[in-house]
Design a protein around this motif. Structure first.
Motif, short mmCIF file in Angstrom:
data_model
loop_
_atom_site.label_atom_id
_atom_site.label_comp_id
_atom_site.label_asym_id
_atom_site.label_seq_id
_atom_site.Cartn_x
_atom_site.Cartn_y
_atom_site.Cartn_z
N TYR A 127 0.74 -1.25 -0.05
CA TYR A 127 -0.34 -0.06 0.19
C TYR A 127 0.65 0.95 -0.18
CZ TYR A 127 -3.32 -3.85 0.79
OH TYR A 127 -3.17 -4.76 0.62
N LEU A 128 2.06 0.70 0.04
CA LEU A 128 2.61 1.93 0.02
C LEU A 128 2.83 2.84 -1.33
CD1 LEU A 128 5.32 3.99 1.41
CD2 LEU A 128 6.59 2.51 0.60
N ILE A 129 2.79 4.30 -1.92
CA ILE A 129 2.42 4.82 -2.84
C ILE A 129 3.74 5.30 -3.30
CG2 ILE A 129 1.25 6.44 -4.38
CD1 ILE A 129 -1.13 5.80 -2.78
N LYS A 130 4.52 4.91 -4.13
CA LYS A 130 6.12 5.63 -4.04
C LYS A 130 5.93 6.87 -4.96
CE LYS A 130 8.61 1.43 -3.77
NZ LYS A 130 7.55 0.41 -4.00
N GLN A 131 4.87 7.15 -6.19
CA GLN A 131 5.19 7.99 -7.00
C GLN A 131 3.47 8.65 -7.22
OE1 GLN A 131 7.56 9.84 -8.22
NE2 GLN A 131 8.85 9.26 -7.26
N VAL A 132 2.98 9.44 -6.12
CA VAL A 132 1.59 10.05 -6.90
C VAL A 132 1.53 10.72 -8.44
CG1 VAL A 132 -0.38 10.89 -6.67
CG2 VAL A 132 0.54 10.10 -5.11
N PRO A 133 1.01 10.63 -9.46
CA PRO A 133 1.28 10.75 -10.84
C PRO A 133 0.77 12.25 -11.00
CG PRO A 133 -0.29 8.65 -10.56
CD PRO A 133 -0.17 9.41 -9.63
N VAL A 134 1.75 12.78 -11.70
CA VAL A 134 1.28 14.68 -11.58
C VAL A 134 2.35 14.92 -10.65
CG1 VAL A 134 0.17 16.16 -12.43
CG2 VAL A 134 -0.47 13.63 -13.48
N LEU A 135 1.33 14.59 -9.36
CA LEU A 135 1.93 15.84 -7.97
C LEU A 135 3.01 15.38 -7.46
CD1 LEU A 135 -2.13 15.06 -6.14
CD2 LEU A 135 -1.39 17.36 -6.90
N SER A 136 3.53 14.47 -7.54
CA SER A 136 4.68 13.82 -7.20
C SER A 136 5.69 14.68 -7.62
CB SER A 136 4.93 12.35 -6.98
OG SER A 136 5.54 12.53 -8.87
N ASN A 137 5.49 14.84 -8.74
CA ASN A 137 6.45 16.11 -9.55
C ASN A 137 6.56 17.78 -9.10
OD1 ASN A 137 7.39 13.86 -10.76
ND2 ASN A 137 6.03 14.34 -12.78
N ILE A 138 5.59 17.97 -8.41
CA ILE A 138 5.29 19.43 -8.08
C ILE A 138 6.53 19.81 -6.82
CG2 ILE A 138 3.93 20.92 -6.79
CD1 ILE A 138 2.01 19.32 -7.30
N PRO A 139 7.59 20.65 -7.03
CA PRO A 139 9.07 20.79 -6.57
C PRO A 139 8.69 21.49 -5.15
CG PRO A 139 8.24 22.62 -8.02
CD PRO A 139 7.55 21.72 -8.05
N VAL A 140 9.33 20.66 -4.01
CA VAL A 140 9.21 20.56 -2.59
C VAL A 140 7.53 19.92 -2.50
CG1 VAL A 140 9.39 21.78 -0.53
CG2 VAL A 140 11.16 22.87 -3.12
N ILE A 141 6.49 20.26 -2.38
CA ILE A 141 5.32 19.77 -2.38
C ILE A 141 5.67 18.31 -2.01
CG2 ILE A 141 3.10 19.82 -2.37
CD1 ILE A 141 3.83 22.64 -1.54
N GLY A 142 6.10 17.70 -3.54
CA GLY A 142 5.88 16.86 -4.61
C GLY A 142 6.96 15.99 -3.47
#
Lengths: 315, 365
Positions: A127-142
Motif C-alpha cells: 500500500y505504499l505509494i512510491k509516486q503519485v502521478p503528476v502531483l509528485s513532480n511538484i517541487p518540494v511539496i511533491g
C-alpha cells in the motif's frame, strides 16, 4: 534534501494516526461522553482491518480503503458497550472506557487464534505509494506529501476537514457541543440528548477504528495485538489540542515530529555525534509534551459536562 | 435489624461486586464454549479453581500470594488517588521507578548494608516512587496539567529514564543480554518461611507487608484529618475548598502516597524472589495497569483492595494453568475486563439489590 523528505514522510506516518484518532475522539467528548477507550478502539480497528488485508491478496489501494472501512466498523462495535453503559445506563465513563482498553488486546488475541490459529496476523504491504502521478513532480511539496506516501494521509486530511466543518458549520455539530456543554439546556431546546450522544460516540468509534489500521499499515509489518500505546497518546493529544480540531492537528504534528526525531536521529550525523543515549531521544517526545503543557495557556476548552452523568430531570 | 445488615453500604457494595464477578465469569464461559470446543469446560474449571489441581493446593495458594503483591500495591495506588478524585494512570511509571531504586540499592550497597539490604531497598523504592508521584502531583496542582496526560507522559519518561540508568550502570546491566543481573540474596525480602509452608512457591513476606500497607492506607483515610480532607476533595472539590480544605495540598499529598504505594509494589515485586531479572524493552510492565482493575473491583477501598488483589491474582494463576490446555491466558483478561465493565454501572445492581431486600423484608416492618 532527500533527508528532509524522508523526515517529513516519517513524521506523517507517525502523526496521521494520532490526528485521525484524536479527531475521532472529540466527536464523543464534545457530546459530553469521555472517550478513554481510544486504545481499545484502535486495537479493534487494527485487528479487523489487518484480518481483511490478510485475506485479500490483490493489494490495490481500493483494498486498503475497504480495509479502513472494515476497521471503522470494528471500532464502532467495540465502542458500543461503552456507549450503552455511559449513555443509557448512566455508568461511570472512566471505568467502562478502561474496561474496553483492557478487553481489546485480549479479545484480539483470542479471536486471532480462533480464526487464524496464531497470534500475529500478517499482511503484505502493497500500500505504499512510491509516486503519485503528476502531483509528485511538484517541487518540494511533491517530495513531502506525494512520494512514499500512504492513502491514510489523505484520510487524515479528510477527517480533519470533516471535524472542522461539522463543529463549526453544521447544526449537528452545534447539537453535539450543546449536549457536551449543558445537556439540560440542550434537551429544553428540543435536542434528543441520548440520540445525539450515541451518534457522537459511534462516529468516534468509526474514525478511531480507521485510525487503528492507519497506524498498523505504515508502522508495522503485522498485527500483534498492540498499537504501541497510540490510543493513550491520542487521549493526550485531545487534551493537548484543547478539544479543537485544528489545535489537534498542531498537537499531533508536534508529537509526530518529536517522535520521528527520536526514531531517525541515527541517520543524522549531527545528532549522532553528540553521543547522547538513545533513551534520551526516546524520552524527548514525552518530556517535551510535559514542558510545553507547563508553559502553554491554562485554558482547557474541555466540554463542561464531560464525564458527568446526565439525568433527564435535575432534582 | 436483619434488614439493616443487608442494606448496609458494605453489604450492598459486596453483593454488587459479586454479581459483576459472576457475570464476568459467565461471559468468559460463553466465550470459551464458542472458541475452544471440548476443552472449554476443563479450562473454565481451571479458572474457577485457580489451577490448584495442577500443582497442589498449598503451592497454588503460595502462587496467588506471590502474584498478588505487586498488583495489590498498584491497585492501592490507583484506588487511593481515585478517592481524592485523581485518576492515577501514572502508577506504571511509579512502579518502575520503585523497581529501579530497590534494585539500585541492592546491587550497589549490599556489601555495606549486609543483611539489612532488603530493608533499605524497600525504603528506597518507596521514597523514589513517592518522589515520582510527588512530581506528578505538583505538575497537576500548580501547573494545571491534566492528570491523564501527565500520567501517560511520565510513564514513558520513567520507562526510558530507567532503561537509560540501567544501561549505563555496569553493576546492574548484564551486557549484551538485555536484562539486569539478579538481585543478591541479602537484597531479597525475607521469606518468613512462606515459600516452605506453601510448598515450593515464591510466596514471601511481601504479602505481609502489602497487607500492612493497605491497612495503614485505610487508617490514613479513616482516622486522620489529612485523609478526611483528601476524601472530601474526591467527593466534591469545590465544596471542600469552600469548607477551608487546601485542595492543592491534599491533591499533592495523595499523589505522594500513591507514588509510595506503587513504588513499594515495584520493589517488593522485583526483590521478592530469587532470580528476577528486569528486561529492557520499550513497553511498560503490566503490573501498573493491572492496578486499575484491582482498584475498581475493590471500590477504591484499601481493605477491599487486599481482596480484589488476591482475587485477580487467583484468576491469573488459573489463567496460567489454562495454558496447559492450549488456551491463551488472555481469557483471564477478558473475564477481568468484562467484570470491570459491569462495575461501571454497579449503581444499577446496587439499586436492584436494595429493592429486592426491601421486598423480602417488606411485610416484617
Amino acid at each position: 534534501m532527500s533527508m528532509f523528505y524522508f523526515f517529513v514522510q516519517q513524521t506523517l506516518m507517525c502523526m496521521i494516526p494520532l490526528l485521525i484518532v484524536a479527531n475521532g475522539g472529540i466527536f464523543s467528548e464534545k457530546s459530553g461522553i469521555l472517550n478513554f477507550s481510544l486504545e481499545g478502539i484502535m486495537l479493534a480497528g487494527g485487528f479487523a482491518g489487518t484480518l481483511y488485508l490478510h485475506y485479500v491478496s490483490a493489494g490495490t489501494q481500493g483494498d486498503y480503503i475497504v480495509g479502513l472501512l472494515v476497521a471503522g466498523v470494528a471500532g464502532m462495535i467495540i465502542i458500543l458497550p461503552h456507549a450503552v453503559s455511559s449513555i443509557s445506563l448512566k455508568g461511570n465513563q472512566i471505568i467502562s472506557g478502561m474496561a474496553i482498553n483492557l478487553l481489546a488486546p485480549a479479545a484480539t488475541v483470542i479471536l486471532g487464534r480462533a480464526i487464524l490459529g496464531k497470534l500475529q496476523i500478517s499482511f503484505t504491504n502493497f500500500y505504499l505509494i512510491k509516486q503519485v502521478p503528476v502531483l509528485s513532480n511538484i517541487p518540494v511539496i511533491g517530495g513531502m506529501f506525494f512520494q512514499m506516501a500512504y492513502i491514510s494521509t489523505l484520510v487524515g486530511v479528510i477527517v480533519l476537514l470533516i471535524a472542522v466543518i461539522v463543529f463549526n458549520k453544521t447544526k449537528f455539530g452545534a447539537h453535539l457541543k450543546a449536549c457536551g456543554e449543558n445537556p439540560q439546556a440542550a434537551a429544553s431546546m428540543g435536542i434528543n440528548v441520548t440520540r445525539t450522544r450515541y451518534i457522537g460516540v459511534l462516529i468516534s468509534g468509526f474514525i478511531g477504528g480507521i485510525g487503528g489500521l492507519a497506524f498498523i499499515v505504515p508502522n508495522a509489518s503485522e498485527f500483534a495485538s498492540t498499537v504501541a500505546g497510540y490510543g493513550y497518546l491520542a487521549v493526550a493529544v485531545i487534551i493537548f489540542g484543547q478539544w479543537n480540531p485544528m489545535r489537534i492537528l498542531w498537537a499531533s504534528l508536534f508529537f509526530g515530529f518529536m517522535k520521528t526525531l527520536a526514531n531517525t536521529y541515527t541517520t543524522m550525523p549531527a545528532l549522532l555525534d553528540l553521543g547522547i543515549s538513545t533513551y534520551v531521544f526516546k524520552m524527548i517526545p514525552y518530556l517535551a509534551t510535559i514542558i510545553v503543557l507547563v508553559f502553554v495557556t491554562k485554558k482547557t476548552g474541555q466540554p463542561k459536562a464531560l464525564g458527568v452523568v446526565y439525568e433527564q430531570d435535575l432534582k | 435489624m436483619a434488614k439493616k445488615i443487608f442494606i448496609s453500604p458494605f453489604m450492598v457494595t459486596f453483593v454488587a461486586t459479586i454479581i459483576t464477578i459472576i457475570i464476568g465469569l459467565l461471559i468468559g464461559l460463553i466465550l470459551l464454549l464458542l472458541t475452544s470446543g471440548n476443552v472449554a469446560l476443563p479450562a473454565f474449571k481451571m479458572i474457577v479453581t485457580g489451577g490448584f489441581g495442577l500443582t497442589g493446593l498449598l503451592n497454588g495458594i503460595g502462587r496467588v500470594l506471590y502474584y498478588a503483591v505487586p498488583i495489590m500495591m498498584t491497585g492501592l495506588s490507583v484506588g487511593f488517588a481515585l478517592r481524592t478524585g485523581i485518576f492515577n494512570i501514572g502508577a506504571p511509571g511509579q512502579f518502575l521507578i520503585g523497581l529501579y531504586a530497590g534494585l539500585f540499592v541492592a546491587m550497589h550497597f549490599s556489601p555495606q548494608l549486609g543483611a539489612y539490604t532488603w530493608v533499605f531497598s524497600i525504603l528506597a523504592g518507596a521514597a523514589c516512587g513517592g518522589l515520582w508521584g510527588l512530581l506528578q502531583g505538583v505538575l497537576q496542582a500548580y501547573k494545571n496539567l491534566n492528570a491523564i496526560v501527565c500520567g501517560i507522559m511520565l510513564n514513558y519518561v520513567s520507562l526510558f529514564l530507567v532503561n537509560m540508568l540501567i544501561r549505563s550502570d555496569h553493576a546492574l546491566y548484564v551486557g549484551g543480554q538485555g536484562w539486569t543481573a539478579p538481585v543478591p540474596s541479602v537484597g531479597l525480602l525475607p521469606s518468613f518461611n512462606l515459600n516452605q509452608i506453601f510448598t515450593a512457591s515464591a510466596a514471601n513476606s511481601g504479602i505481609v507487608f502489602g497487607v500492612i500497607v493497605c491497612v495503614v492506607a485505610f487508617i490514613i483515610l479513616k482516622k486522620t484529618t489529612a485523609g478526611f480532607e483528601m476524601k472530601a476533595c474526591g467527593l466534591n472539590r469545590d465544596a471542600a475548598q469552600y469548607a477551608g480544605v487546601n485542595v492543592k495540598k491534599a491533591a499533592i499529598l495523595a499523589m505522594l502516597l500513591a507514588g509510595i504505594f506503587a513504588g513499594l509494589g515495584g520493589t517488593m515485586y522485583h526483590n521478592g524472589t530469587m532470580g528476577q531479572q528486569y528486561t529492557l524493552t520499550d513497553a511498560l510492565r503490566p503490573e501498573g495497569f493491572t492496578g486499575i482493575p484491582v482498584a475498581l473491583l475493590g471500590s477504591n477501598h484499601p481493605i477491599a483492595i487486599i481482596f480484589s488483589g488476591l482475587f485477580i491474582a487467583y484468576l491469573e494463576v488459573g489463567g496460567l494453568g489454562m495454558q496447559s490446555l492450549g488456551i491463551p491466558s488472555e481469557m483471564v483478561t477478558i473475564i477481568t475486563s468484562v467484570t470491570i465493565f459491569f462495575c461501571s454501572f454497579n449503581l444499577l445492581f446496587k439499586k436492584m439489590y436494595i429493592r429486592l431486600i426491601g421486598k423480602a423484608f417488606g411485610e416484617m416492618i
